[in-house]
Design a protein around this motif. Structure first.
Motif, PDB file in Angstrom:
ATOM      1  N   TYR A  21      18.856  18.875  -4.536  1.00  0.00           N
ATOM      2  CA  TYR A  21      17.884  19.105  -3.318  1.00  0.00           C
ATOM      3  C   TYR A  21      16.934  20.576  -3.769  1.00  0.00           C
ATOM      4  CZ  TYR A  21      15.772  19.671   1.253  1.00  0.00           C
ATOM      5  OH  TYR A  21      14.767  20.122   1.967  1.00  0.00           O
ATOM      6  N   ILE A  22      17.968  21.457  -4.277  1.00  0.00           N
ATOM      7  CA  ILE A  22      17.427  22.705  -4.406  1.00  0.00           C
ATOM      8  C   ILE A  22      16.246  22.567  -5.523  1.00  0.00           C
ATOM      9  CG2 ILE A  22      17.509  25.078  -5.376  1.00  0.00           C
ATOM     10  CD1 ILE A  22      20.474  24.919  -4.106  1.00  0.00           C
ATOM     11  N   ASP A  23      16.341  21.747  -6.427  1.00  0.00           N
ATOM     12  CA  ASP A  23      15.445  21.262  -7.355  1.00  0.00           C
ATOM     13  C   ASP A  23      14.143  20.870  -6.636  1.00  0.00           C
ATOM     14  OD1 ASP A  23      14.805  20.994 -10.266  1.00  0.00           O
ATOM     15  OD2 ASP A  23      14.470  18.959  -9.594  1.00  0.00           O
ATOM     16  N   ILE A  24      14.327  19.631  -5.680  1.00  0.00           N
ATOM     17  CA  ILE A  24      13.267  19.331  -5.117  1.00  0.00           C
ATOM     18  C   ILE A  24      12.517  20.424  -4.282  1.00  0.00           C
ATOM     19  CG2 ILE A  24      12.426  17.640  -3.114  1.00  0.00           C
ATOM     20  CD1 ILE A  24      14.825  15.841  -3.931  1.00  0.00           C
ATOM     21  N   VAL A  25      13.159  21.227  -3.580  1.00  0.00           N
ATOM     22  CA  VAL A  25      12.459  22.316  -2.880  1.00  0.00           C
ATOM     23  C   VAL A  25      11.789  23.013  -3.979  1.00  0.00           C
ATOM     24  CG1 VAL A  25      12.920  24.511  -1.609  1.00  0.00           C
ATOM     25  CG2 VAL A  25      14.212  22.503  -1.107  1.00  0.00           C
ATOM     26  N   ILE A  26      12.405  23.423  -5.003  1.00  0.00           N
ATOM     27  CA  ILE A  26      11.613  24.320  -5.901  1.00  0.00           C
ATOM     28  C   ILE A  26      10.521  23.784  -6.672  1.00  0.00           C
ATOM     29  CG2 ILE A  26      11.910  25.701  -7.969  1.00  0.00           C
ATOM     30  CD1 ILE A  26      14.593  26.539  -6.613  1.00  0.00           C
ATOM     31  N   ASN A  27      10.840  22.565  -7.269  1.00  0.00           N
ATOM     32  CA  ASN A  27       9.534  21.936  -7.986  1.00  0.00           C
ATOM     33  C   ASN A  27       8.872  20.878  -7.434  1.00  0.00           C
ATOM     34  OD1 ASN A  27      10.744  23.457 -10.475  1.00  0.00           O
ATOM     35  ND2 ASN A  27      12.467  22.316 -10.433  1.00  0.00           N
ATOM     36  N   GLU A  28       9.130  20.452  -6.405  1.00  0.00           N
ATOM     37  CA  GLU A  28       8.455  19.243  -5.957  1.00  0.00           C
ATOM     38  C   GLU A  28       7.469  19.868  -4.632  1.00  0.00           C
ATOM     39  OE1 GLU A  28       9.809  15.387  -5.780  1.00  0.00           O
ATOM     40  OE2 GLU A  28      11.221  15.681  -7.244  1.00  0.00           O
ATOM     41  N   MET A  29       8.460  20.653  -3.745  1.00  0.00           N
ATOM     42  CA  MET A  29       7.777  21.094  -2.516  1.00  0.00           C
ATOM     43  C   MET A  29       6.919  22.412  -2.727  1.00  0.00           C
ATOM     44  SD  MET A  29      10.911  20.397   0.281  1.00  0.00           S
ATOM     45  CE  MET A  29      11.658  19.230   0.476  1.00  0.00           C
ATOM     46  N   LEU A  30       7.520  23.376  -3.277  1.00  0.00           N
ATOM     47  CA  LEU A  30       6.691  24.802  -3.490  1.00  0.00           C
ATOM     48  C   LEU A  30       5.486  24.553  -4.218  1.00  0.00           C
ATOM     49  CD1 LEU A  30       9.637  27.300  -4.130  1.00  0.00           C
ATOM     50  CD2 LEU A  30       7.657  27.508  -2.336  1.00  0.00           C
ATOM     51  N   PRO A  31       5.201  24.061  -5.511  1.00  0.00           N
ATOM     52  CA  PRO A  31       4.162  23.855  -6.087  1.00  0.00           C
ATOM     53  C   PRO A  31       2.915  23.481  -5.199  1.00  0.00           C
ATOM     54  CG  PRO A  31       5.675  23.266  -7.448  1.00  0.00           C
ATOM     55  CD  PRO A  31       6.343  23.287  -5.946  1.00  0.00           C
ATOM     56  N   VAL A  32       3.200  22.330  -4.559  1.00  0.00           N
ATOM     57  CA  VAL A  32       2.134  21.670  -3.702  1.00  0.00           C
ATOM     58  C   VAL A  32       1.722  22.703  -2.269  1.00  0.00           C
ATOM     59  CG1 VAL A  32       1.353  19.788  -2.192  1.00  0.00           C
ATOM     60  CG2 VAL A  32       3.194  19.586  -3.891  1.00  0.00           C
ATOM     61  N   ILE A  33       2.857  23.230  -1.991  1.00  0.00           N
ATOM     62  CA  ILE A  33       2.747  24.185  -0.619  1.00  0.00           C
ATOM     63  C   ILE A  33       1.805  25.343  -1.081  1.00  0.00           C
ATOM     64  CG2 ILE A  33       3.927  25.972   0.673  1.00  0.00           C
ATOM     65  CD1 ILE A  33       6.334  23.703   0.612  1.00  0.00           C
ATOM     66  N   ALA A  34       1.870  25.999  -2.386  1.00  0.00           N
ATOM     67  CA  ALA A  34       1.195  27.231  -2.876  1.00  0.00           C
ATOM     68  C   ALA A  34      -0.277  26.591  -3.071  1.00  0.00           C
ATOM     69  CB  ALA A  34       1.821  27.533  -4.223  1.00  0.00           C
ATOM     70  N   LYS A  35      -0.391  25.498  -3.797  1.00  0.00           N
ATOM     71  CA  LYS A  35      -1.547  24.959  -4.192  1.00  0.00           C
ATOM     72  C   LYS A  35      -2.531  24.746  -2.984  1.00  0.00           C
ATOM     73  CE  LYS A  35      -3.946  21.346  -6.851  1.00  0.00           C
ATOM     74  NZ  LYS A  35      -3.591  19.951  -6.421  1.00  0.00           N
ATOM     75  N   GLU A  36      -1.771  24.308  -1.686  1.00  0.00           N
ATOM     76  CA  GLU A  36      -2.953  23.923  -0.537  1.00  0.00           C
ATOM     77  C   GLU A  36      -2.517  25.229   0.433  1.00  0.00           C
ATOM     78  OE1 GLU A  36      -2.002  20.227   1.206  1.00  0.00           O
ATOM     79  OE2 GLU A  36      -1.773  19.162  -0.828  1.00  0.00           O
ATOM     80  N   LYS A  37      -2.026  26.266  -0.045  1.00  0.00           N
ATOM     81  CA  LYS A  37      -1.837  27.547   0.945  1.00  0.00           C
ATOM     82  C   LYS A  37      -1.516  27.415   2.283  1.00  0.00           C
ATOM     83  CE  LYS A  37      -5.381  30.504  -1.335  1.00  0.00           C
ATOM     84  NZ  LYS A  37      -5.502  29.795  -2.459  1.00  0.00           N
ATOM     85  N   LEU A  38      -0.194  26.437   2.044  1.00  0.00           N
ATOM     86  CA  LEU A  38       0.500  26.004   3.288  1.00  0.00           C
ATOM     87  C   LEU A  38       1.404  26.705   4.095  1.00  0.00           C
ATOM     88  CD1 LEU A  38       1.061  22.335   2.574  1.00  0.00           C
ATOM     89  CD2 LEU A  38      -0.649  23.109   4.040  1.00  0.00           C
ATOM     90  N   ALA A  39       1.913  27.934   3.232  1.00  0.00           N
ATOM     91  CA  ALA A  39       2.936  28.998   4.055  1.00  0.00           C
ATOM     92  C   ALA A  39       2.597  30.203   3.648  1.00  0.00           C
ATOM     93  CB  ALA A  39       4.195  28.621   3.586  1.00  0.00           C
ATOM     94  N   ASP A  40       3.067  31.010   4.739  1.00  0.00           N
ATOM     95  CA  ASP A  40       2.737  32.520   4.385  1.00  0.00           C
ATOM     96  C   ASP A  40       4.133  33.082   3.955  1.00  0.00           C
ATOM     97  OD1 ASP A  40       0.107  32.900   5.586  1.00  0.00           O
ATOM     98  OD2 ASP A  40       1.278  32.122   7.282  1.00  0.00           O
ATOM     99  N   TYR A  41       5.271  32.399   4.270  1.00  0.00           N
ATOM    100  CA  TYR A  41       6.754  33.195   4.089  1.00  0.00           C
ATOM    101  C   TYR A  41       7.625  31.984   3.574  1.00  0.00           C
ATOM    102  CZ  TYR A  41       4.966  36.960   6.772  1.00  0.00           C
ATOM    103  OH  TYR A  41       4.401  38.043   6.978  1.00  0.00           O
ATOM    104  N   ILE A  42       8.640  32.356   3.087  1.00  0.00           N
ATOM    105  CA  ILE A  42       9.921  31.246   2.771  1.00  0.00           C
ATOM    106  C   ILE A  42      11.230  31.758   3.465  1.00  0.00           C
ATOM    107  CG2 ILE A  42      10.616  32.535   0.771  1.00  0.00           C
ATOM    108  CD1 ILE A  42      10.841  29.659  -0.521  1.00  0.00           C
ATOM    109  N   ASP A  43      11.805  30.700   3.940  1.00  0.00           N
ATOM    110  CA  ASP A  43      13.124  30.972   4.748  1.00  0.00           C
ATOM    111  C   ASP A  43      14.220  30.006   4.289  1.00  0.00           C
ATOM    112  OD1 ASP A  43      14.788  31.606   6.816  1.00  0.00           O
ATOM    113  OD2 ASP A  43      13.467  30.821   8.495  1.00  0.00           O
ATOM    114  N   VAL A  44      15.513  30.392   4.213  1.00  0.00           N
ATOM    115  CA  VAL A  44      16.512  29.642   4.074  1.00  0.00           C
ATOM    116  C   VAL A  44      17.565  29.648   5.110  1.00  0.00           C
ATOM    117  CG1 VAL A  44      18.593  29.264   2.463  1.00  0.00           C
ATOM    118  CG2 VAL A  44      16.055  29.851   1.593  1.00  0.00           C
ATOM    119  N   PHE A  45      18.308  28.800   5.584  1.00  0.00           N
ATOM    120  CA  PHE A  45      19.420  29.009   6.502  1.00  0.00           C
ATOM    121  C   PHE A  45      20.703  29.401   5.640  1.00  0.00           C
ATOM    122  CE2 PHE A  45      22.147  26.457   9.935  1.00  0.00           C
ATOM    123  CZ  PHE A  45      22.459  27.798  10.372  1.00  0.00           C
TER     124      PHE A  45
END
Ligand code: NIG
Ligand code: FE
Length: 416
Positions: free
Chosen positions: A198-222
């Motif tokens: 799952y961490i691999d999906i967060v890092i390699n599938e979610m984060l790049p799109v979020i960065a490209k589309e400027k969808l977040a200002d911060y990152i959080d983890v529980f």
């Protein structure tokens, strides 16, 4: 240029020429002007002072509004919410009344996973509509700036859908909004025994799109027992940092497992929750060094879950920078009412009204890095204001808890 002046303000609260994050004893100092006026030009604070020093006839204001005994304070800065979610979870609330704990409910697929399945079955438009309604409600209760997290998608599509909803809220609302990516809120069931998958999906599938589309200002983890370990949090935050996302983190909500040390090492903007703190952790979070994270306390969450509230008094006495936020979410704080957050902090955490108001305005603004635009009555900041009904004093606000003491709210110069 549209200008207006408010006159005969009984008390103008949190007036500061310059600001800094408030630590320890500084939180108890809340600068006010009695019998004040306030000038607003094009939605921006453009002057203030004592009534006796104003000569209205000399100025050309488009509008002069007599407030006759009302108190004016900066709108609340709610620096930690999960305001985008689908539906509600009152069934779990009743299960807890009957004796189950939050952790037991989560372990049987309820909790965050329950919200995730609801969210993944809800369209982006419907999700936006629900969130828009909540944003309207909290703004009418005095919130003028707000941080909103993802974290109920837990799939690439679901997380992106949430973040796109937050982006649309930013575009359509005149509140100041910050967006936080919380893909690491919990493990989806199918990754329960494959954390790295799952961490691999967060890092390699979610984060790049979020960065490209400027969808977040911060990152959080529980960061919590049964959720993400400090090491996993570090891996995820380091990946976020590659895209310029600073951490704002859930730590020490139920257990002390090292999230504080890791959060400080990661230069977190804020460490949030902090219900469970030992003395070593309190001293790590306290002191005058700049760069220490803001401690965002969310007292309605432990109140709702019926566990002890955060040790606010010890943190402040040790010198920490404390902010207050609502944690608005369907599981642990189904309310975004910052008036109640402030009252609860005074009633149950022994914060002084001055400390609570500073923590819910200026320090909240710092916890979202919005301190240049909101959080105090300062020339050049947005006119995000709460106008109270006539009340005898500022202390009356938390004292008269649960009562609606707000007459009007102004966001960026517009009454809502
Ligand atoms: O901040 N602790 C983690 N997240 C939320 C609750 C999430 C939920 O129960 O939906 C919180 O309390
Ligand atoms: Fe939270």
């Amino acid at each position: 240029m549209a200008s207006s002046v408010f006159i005969n303000i009984k008390l103008l609260v949190n007036v500061r020429e310059q600001t800094q994050v408030l630590r320890g004893k500084e939180l108890a100092i809340l600068p006010v002007i009695e019998d004040a006026y306030l000038v607003i030009e094009d939605g921006i604070i453009a002057g203030y002072g004592q009534m006796k020093s104003i000569a209205i006839a000399d100025h050309k204001f488009d509008q002069a509004i007599n407030l006759d005994g009302q108190i004016v304070l900066p709108a609340w800065c709610d620096s930690h919410t999960h305001l985008v979610f689908a539906g509600s979870r009152e069934n779990e609330f009743v299960d807890r009344i009957k004796g189950l704990t939050y952790q037991q409910i989560a372990a049987k697929g309820g909790g965050i996973l329950n919200s995730a399945s609801k969210l993944n079955a809800t369209s982006e438009d419907e999700l936006f509509n629900q969130a828009w309604k909540r944003l309207g409600e909290v703004s009418r209760m005095g919130t003028g700036s707000i941080e909103i997290k993802s974290g109920y998608g837990l799939s690439v599509d679901g997380e992106l859908k949430m973040l796109r909803v937050i982006k649309k809220l930013k575009e359509r609302s005149n509140l100041s909004i910050k967006s936080t990516f919380l893909g690491a809120h919990t493990y989806p069931l199918e990754y329960k025994d494959d954390h790295n998958g799952y961490i691999d999906i967060v890092i390699n599938e979610m984060l790049p799109v979020i960065a490209k589309e400027k969808l977040a200002d911060y990152i959080d983890v529980f960061c919590e027992k049964g959720f993400f370990s400090p090491g996993e949090m570090e891996t995820i935050c380091r990946a976020g940092a590659q895209y310029g996302l600073k951490p704002k983190l859930h730590v020490n909500q139920m257990n002390s497992i090292g999230g504080i040390e890791t959060g400080i090492k990661l230069n977190a903007v804020s460490l949030d929750h902090l219900e469970t703190l030992n003395n070593t952790e309190i001293s790590l979070l306290s002191g005058t060094q700049s760069g220490l994270p803001i401690c965002s306390l969310l007292p309605t969450a432990p109140f709702f879950l019926h566990v002890p509230l955060q040790p606010a008094r010890q943190l402040i006495d040790a010198g920490a920078a404390v902010a207050l936020a609502s944690d608005y979410n369907p599981g642990s704080s189904p309310s975004g009412n910052m008036n109640f957050v402030v009252a609860l902090s005074c009633i149950q955490m022994k914060m002084l009204p001055e400390e609570a108001i500073n923590a819910a305005t200026l320090n909240g603004a710092y916890a979202m890095e919005l301190h240049e635009e909101v959080g105090s009555i300062t020339n050049g900041k947005k006119a995000n204001l709460i106008f109270t009904k006539p009340i005898p004093s500022l202390d009356y606000l938390p004292y008269s808890f649960g009562n609606n003491l707000i007459d009007k709210v102004m966001i960026h110069g517009q009454f809502i």
